[in-house]
Design a protein around this motif. Structure first.
Motif, mmCIF file in Angstrom:
data_model
loop_
_atom_site.group_PDB
_atom_site.id
_atom_site.type_symbol
_atom_site.label_atom_id
_atom_site.label_comp_id
_atom_site.label_asym_id
_atom_site.label_seq_id
_atom_site.Cartn_x
_atom_site.Cartn_y
_atom_site.Cartn_z
ATOM 1 N N ILE A 79 -13.679 3.890 -3.685
ATOM 2 C CA ILE A 79 -12.306 4.183 -3.367
ATOM 3 C C ILE A 79 -11.919 4.900 -4.894
ATOM 4 N N SER A 80 -10.982 5.856 -4.500
ATOM 5 C CA SER A 80 -10.395 6.638 -5.544
ATOM 6 C C SER A 80 -8.858 7.096 -5.083
ATOM 7 N N ARG A 81 -7.894 7.471 -6.017
ATOM 8 C CA ARG A 81 -6.800 7.974 -5.783
ATOM 9 C C ARG A 81 -6.413 9.378 -6.429
ATOM 10 N N ASP A 82 -5.686 10.141 -5.848
ATOM 11 C CA ASP A 82 -5.093 11.297 -6.453
ATOM 12 C C ASP A 82 -3.601 11.359 -6.522
ATOM 13 N N ILE A 110 2.875 8.101 -4.995
ATOM 14 C CA ILE A 110 2.184 6.776 -5.076
ATOM 15 C C ILE A 110 2.106 6.338 -6.548
ATOM 16 N N PHE A 111 2.683 7.517 -7.269
ATOM 17 C CA PHE A 111 2.243 7.116 -8.887
ATOM 18 C C PHE A 111 2.444 5.838 -9.207
ATOM 19 N N SER A 112 3.925 5.347 -8.665
ATOM 20 C CA SER A 112 4.296 3.865 -9.339
ATOM 21 C C SER A 112 3.591 2.608 -8.836
ATOM 22 N N ILE A 113 2.821 2.854 -7.577
ATOM 23 C CA ILE A 113 2.287 1.918 -6.818
ATOM 24 C C ILE A 113 0.775 1.354 -7.522
ATOM 25 N N ASP A 114 0.832 0.358 -7.949
ATOM 26 C CA ASP A 114 -0.274 -0.088 -8.532
ATOM 27 C C ASP A 114 -1.681 -0.351 -7.708
ATOM 28 N N THR A 115 -1.311 -1.062 -6.428
ATOM 29 C CA THR A 115 -2.546 -1.450 -5.892
ATOM 30 C C THR A 115 -2.643 -0.745 -4.418
ATOM 31 N N MET A 116 -3.541 -0.225 -4.021
ATOM 32 C CA MET A 116 -4.004 0.371 -2.785
ATOM 33 C C MET A 116 -5.422 0.204 -2.235
ATOM 34 N N SER A 124 -4.556 -1.710 -10.944
ATOM 35 C CA SER A 124 -4.514 -1.627 -12.264
ATOM 36 C C SER A 124 -4.910 -0.373 -12.851
ATOM 37 N N GLY A 125 -4.855 0.682 -12.070
ATOM 38 C CA GLY A 125 -4.986 2.078 -12.390
ATOM 39 C C GLY A 125 -6.562 2.479 -11.954
ATOM 40 N N VAL A 126 -7.623 1.714 -12.589
ATOM 41 C CA VAL A 126 -8.830 2.139 -12.346
ATOM 42 C C VAL A 126 -9.823 1.105 -11.982
#
Length: 111
Positions: free
Chosen positions: A69-72, A28-34, A53-55
């Motif tokens: 919400i967060s992502r790894d 999912i590295f290249s996906i901007d929005t989740m 937008s990353g953060v």
């Protein structure tokens, strides 16, 4: 194509916490929005939280200051930390990445 699987739902008492996880089948590295959405019985699906937008995180007013919400990217995971849960948070929660949806996980807040 990306397959998404949510987990972490369940039954919790009011005031309790849950952490939902969404596992993606590829990077999912290249996906901007989740995002996380939810749908309560008899209601439409609503946006709960969005990370872009990353953060930058946006939240529904009803969950602001309670959900995070967060992502790894290394693990291809998206999370939703839910604190101070209320009965009105009861719903099926869905992970949404790009154009893909997971099957959902049930969250029930009840004493």
């Amino acid at each position: 194509q990306v397959q998404l699987v949510e987990s972490g739902g369940g039954l919790v008492q009011p005031g309790g916490s849950l952490r939902l996880s969404c596992a993606a089948s590829r990077s999912i590295f290249s996906i901007d929005t989740m995002s996380w959405y939810r749908q309560a019985p008899g209601k439409g699906r609503e946006l709960v939280a969005r990370l872009h937008s990353g953060v930058i995180a946006d939240y529904a007013d009803s969950v602001k200051d309670r959900f995070t919400i967060s992502r790894d990217n290394a693990k291809n995971m998206v999370y939703l930390q839910m604190n101070s849960l209320k009965p009105e948070d009861t719903a099926v929660y869905y992970c949404h990445i790009d154009t893909y949806w997971g099957p959902g996980t049930q969250v029930t807040v009840s004493s």
